[in-house]
Scaffold this active site. Structure first.
Site, mmCIF file in Angstrom:
data_model
loop_
_atom_site.group_PDB
_atom_site.id
_atom_site.type_symbol
_atom_site.label_atom_id
_atom_site.label_comp_id
_atom_site.label_asym_id
_atom_site.label_seq_id
_atom_site.Cartn_x
_atom_site.Cartn_y
_atom_site.Cartn_z
ATOM 1 N N CYS A 1 0.842 -1.209 0.000
ATOM 2 C CA CYS A 1 0.000 0.000 0.000
ATOM 3 C C CYS A 1 0.872 1.253 0.000
ATOM 4 O O CYS A 1 1.754 1.409 0.847
ATOM 5 C CB CYS A 1 -0.910 0.018 1.216
ATOM 6 S SG CYS A 1 -1.819 1.575 1.361
ATOM 7 N N VAL A 2 0.588 2.148 -0.937
ATOM 8 C CA VAL A 2 1.426 3.341 -1.102
ATOM 9 C C VAL A 2 1.334 4.263 0.107
ATOM 10 O O VAL A 2 2.367 4.755 0.599
ATOM 11 C CB VAL A 2 1.080 4.086 -2.425
ATOM 12 C CG1 VAL A 2 -0.368 4.531 -2.480
ATOM 13 C CG2 VAL A 2 1.995 5.282 -2.621
#
Lengths: 140, 119
Positions: free
Chosen positions: B78-79
């Site tokens: 997840c960024v």
């Protein structure tokens, strides 16, 4: 790195987001809400459930100034707005429920009036059926 | 069956990522599909290539990367969770890629089961 392409065209599932942790002390509460909001972009059904110490997340009047943490409770207003939009707009096929587990609420001396948003208060036994009927359970 | 995997904890404080790894490996060996593993919360630390466990300990970062290469599993970090914890392209281990939370929702939509590993 093998990027996988899912065929999600026309897929409609029910996601249950389990919020079981107190709002501060760990990051789970804040980060699970980000997933809830993203699921709206995919127009999926969602049960946003608060149980155990998670019920404190919804309590109105968070003041985090003295602990230096970000107060993320305004996010619940956004979630309630998404839910209301989905309820009112016939073009949006998305059923969202904001659910508080009755036993957890009562054990902590809280009532519906303490919460920042409108909720459904549901007993644990019935909540088990709701979880059972959902396709994906994501916790935090 | 098609399984999506969600990992919510890092590679050392909790056993969640180990259990997820063993589950993923076993499922693949039994002929199931695991198209995507999504790393969220402290789970993003499983993708830190600077992680250097002692020689007599397992190295989960490498184990995941090797499994991805061998079995073609899409490992997605997840960024937003990664940025907060300093997991970026600069220190991303082989076999992982960085993307958004939509990739988790898609895995939930596109798989028969979404398995979550964490507390």
């Amino acid at each position: 790195m093998a990027e996988y392409e899912f065929d999600t065209e026309g897929v409609k599932k029910t996601f249950t987001f389990m919020n079981r942790k107190a709002p501060y002390g760990t990051v789970y509460a804040l980060e699970v809400l980000e997933t809830v909001l993203i699921s709206a972009a995919f127009e999926q059904h969602a049960n946003i459930v608060f149980a155990d110490d998670g019920v404190y997340q919804l309590k109105a009047g968070h003041d985090t100034a003295d602990i230096g943490m970000k107060n993320f409770s305004p996010t619940f207003g956004i979630i309630e707005m998404e839910k209301e939009d989905a309820d009112e707009d016939e073009d949006i096929d998305m059923n969202w429920r904001i659910i508080v587990e009755k036993e957890s609420m009562e054990a902590r001396g809280l009532t519906e009036d303490d919460f920042k948003v409108d909720v459904e208060v549901i007993a644990a036994a019935e909540l088990a059926d709701i979880i059972d009927a959902s396709d994906c359970v994501i916790g935090g | 069956m098609k399984f999506g995997i969600l990992i919510n904890e890092g590679p050392f404080t909790h056993q969640a990522s180990d259990t997820a790894y063993h589950f993923t490996k076993a499922a693949l060996e039994k002929g199931h599909d695991v198209p995507r593993v999504f790393f969220y919360y402290d789970g993003v630390n499983n993708a830190n290539k600077l992680s250097e466990p002692q020689a007599d300990d397992r190295n989960l970062v490498k184990l995941w990367g090797d499994l991805a290469a061998e079995k073609n599993v899409d490992l997605v970090v997840c960024v937003a969770a990664g940025m907060r914890r300093g997991i970026k392209d600069e220190n991303l281990a082989d076999g992982f890629r960085i993307s958004g939370l939509g990739q988790l929702v898609e895995a939930g939509m596109g798989c028969d089961r979404l398995m979550m590993f964490g507390d």
